[in-house]
Design an enzyme around this catalytic site. Structure first.
Site, mmCIF file in Angstrom:
data_model
loop_
_atom_site.group_PDB
_atom_site.id
_atom_site.type_symbol
_atom_site.label_atom_id
_atom_site.label_comp_id
_atom_site.label_asym_id
_atom_site.label_seq_id
_atom_site.Cartn_x
_atom_site.Cartn_y
_atom_site.Cartn_z
ATOM 1 N N ASP A 12 0.853 -1.204 0.000
ATOM 2 C CA ASP A 12 0.000 0.000 0.000
ATOM 3 C C ASP A 12 0.890 1.257 0.000
ATOM 4 O OD1 ASP A 12 0.967 -0.381 2.600
ATOM 5 O OD2 ASP A 12 -0.867 0.351 3.575
ATOM 6 N N ASP A 17 6.839 1.331 1.815
ATOM 7 C CA ASP A 17 6.528 0.370 0.745
ATOM 8 C C ASP A 17 7.345 0.714 -0.502
ATOM 9 O OD1 ASP A 17 3.632 -0.970 1.657
ATOM 10 O OD2 ASP A 17 3.852 1.112 2.311
ATOM 11 N N ASN A 41 -2.622 2.605 3.718
ATOM 12 C CA ASN A 41 -2.082 3.936 3.999
ATOM 13 C C ASN A 41 -2.924 5.035 3.356
ATOM 14 O OD1 ASN A 41 0.126 3.146 5.574
ATOM 15 N ND2 ASN A 41 1.388 2.760 3.777
ATOM 16 N N THR A 127 3.077 -6.003 2.783
ATOM 17 C CA THR A 127 3.497 -4.817 3.535
ATOM 18 C C THR A 127 2.342 -3.840 3.730
ATOM 19 O OG1 THR A 127 4.279 -3.678 1.554
ATOM 20 C CG2 THR A 127 5.876 -5.047 2.706
ATOM 21 N N PHE A 168 -0.469 -0.820 12.679
ATOM 22 C CA PHE A 168 -1.443 -0.339 11.691
ATOM 23 C C PHE A 168 -1.938 -1.428 10.730
ATOM 24 C CE2 PHE A 168 -2.435 1.519 7.512
ATOM 25 C CZ PHE A 168 -3.395 2.464 7.834
ATOM 26 N N ASN A 169 -1.026 -2.171 10.088
ATOM 27 C CA ASN A 169 -1.460 -3.130 9.046
ATOM 28 C C ASN A 169 -2.397 -4.191 9.618
ATOM 29 O OD1 ASN A 169 0.154 -1.753 7.256
ATOM 30 N ND2 ASN A 169 1.787 -3.289 7.223
ATOM 31 N N HIS A 242 9.939 0.492 7.736
ATOM 32 C CA HIS A 242 9.395 -0.842 8.040
ATOM 33 C C HIS A 242 9.466 -1.854 6.888
ATOM 34 C CE1 HIS A 242 7.303 1.159 11.443
ATOM 35 N NE2 HIS A 242 6.964 2.094 10.563
ATOM 36 N N ASP A 243 8.786 -1.499 5.794
ATOM 37 C CA ASP A 243 8.459 -2.520 4.789
ATOM 38 C C ASP A 243 9.674 -3.095 4.079
ATOM 39 O OD1 ASP A 243 5.844 -2.152 5.469
ATOM 40 O OD2 ASP A 243 5.408 -0.768 3.820
#
Ligand code: PIR
Ligand code: CA
Length: 332
Positions: A12, A17, A41, A127, A168-169, A242-243
């Site tokens: 996303d 990402d 997102n 992700t 969040f995810n 993160h991703d």
């Protein structure tokens, strides 16, 4: 070098990402079969366009993009404009893609690819919220035993970022996450415990600035916005990317330490919906399908990202836009 890992990236984009896409395309250890998108997102339309724009920047408009689910299985859409902006990728000028997404739905694409490939060869990397993977497992259960591994950026065994305990995810679509964590495929959770170590420091930006390319500038623009957002809303000095950690784990597992531990997703807690519950009480059973990422080699991780950005930048500059990192002679 061992054979490259064939992956589908379900995402996303999203600042981090976008970096995951760069890393996947700029390292010969990964073969990116396609990108599927999911509302997270930002809304699905924005996210899908962002994926196409990032591929323009990477000089890889040959990579198929398939739009997937526009909302969670049960709950309402929740987007994160305070972190990723109104576009989902604020901080840069997004290039106009020369194409739109493919006709085929993202969930269909995932199923078709996994069913057509040799069993045990395709890795699914997620992700964003897990809506597409959950739908794929329900629509075609045979994919579960054919997938080599599912690697999820999501959750955390000690930390949350959207609630005290939920990431969040997972929070956006906990029912989908519960399905994906519960299926019989091997699953690696790259959660906040790990990704909060992947900070894009000023030194990292300096290294990318030295690459001196449009893609490098793009990265720096993205990190600038992401840093401010993280300072204002999450109390960080530097933004965690993160991703991209999911891809680094697949390129070189030595960069991301993992440990086996059973995981479940909380769906009904009064204060804990979307929490990923990890049971560390005893050594995991031999048949435990879950592992969590624990410790990141920060230097090794950023070496990979900087290298990927320079490989992609060199390929674009030499005009071999449709070539993969593998045939552009990556020095990695
Ligand atoms: C990052 C995200 C959402 C919210 C915040 N605060 C930060 C997105 C990232 O794209 C990543 O996949 C995951 N969700 C981290 O929670
Ligand atoms: Ca994401």
């Amino acid at each position: 070098m061992s054979e490259s890992r064939r992956i589908i990236l379900d995402c996303d984009p999203g600042h981090d990402d976008a970096v995951a896409i760069m890393l996947a395309l700029g390292n010969p250890a990964i073969e990116l079969l396609g990108i599927t998108t999911v509302g997270g997102n930002q809304t699905l339309d924005k996210i899908t366009r962002n994926a196409l724009s990032v591929l323009v920047m990477c000089g890889r408009e040959d990579v198929p993009v398939h739009a997937g689910a526009h909302r969670p299985l049960v709950r309402r859409v929740e987007v994160a404009p305070e972190i990723h902006g109104e576009s989902g990728l604020d901080g840069v000028e997004l290039p106009e893609p020369s194409r739109s997404a493919q006709e085929t739905h993202g969930v269909r694409f995932i199923i078709d690819q996994v069913m057509a490939a040799e069993p045990g060869t395709i890795t699914l990397v997620a992700t964003g919220p897990l809506t597409n993977l959950a739908l794929a497992a329900r629509l075609e259960p045979r994919i579960v035993e054919r997938v080599r591994e599912v690697v999820v950026m999501g959750g955390g065994y000690h930390e949350g970022n959207w609630t005290a305990v939920a990431e969040f995810n997972i929070w956006v679509d906990p029912e989908a996450a519960a399905i994906v964590f519960d299926e019989a495929w091997p699953l690696t959770m790259v959660g906040l415990d790990l990704t909060h170590q992947a900070l894009a420091t000023a030194e990292v930006e300096e290294r990318v600035r030295e690459v001196d390319s449009p893609l490098g500038e793009f990265f720096i623009g993205l990190m600038g916005f992401f840093r401010t957002a993280y300072q204002e809303h999450q109390g960080f000095d530097d933004p965690p990317v993160h991703d991209a950690c999911t891809i680094a784990y697949l390129i070189d597992p030595a960069i991301v330490e993992t440990t086996r531990v059973p995981l479940t997703v909380e769906l009904r807690g009064e204060h804990t919906v979307g929490m990923t519950v990890a049971d560390f009480r005893r050594p995991a059973a031999d048949d435990c399908r879950h592992q969590v990422a624990t410790t990141l080699d920060h230097g090794g991780f950023w070496d990979l990202v900087v290298e990927a950005i320079s490989v992609l930048s060199a390929a674009s500059a030499s005009g071999s836009a449709a070539g993969s990192a593998a045939d552009s002679g990556a020095e990695a």
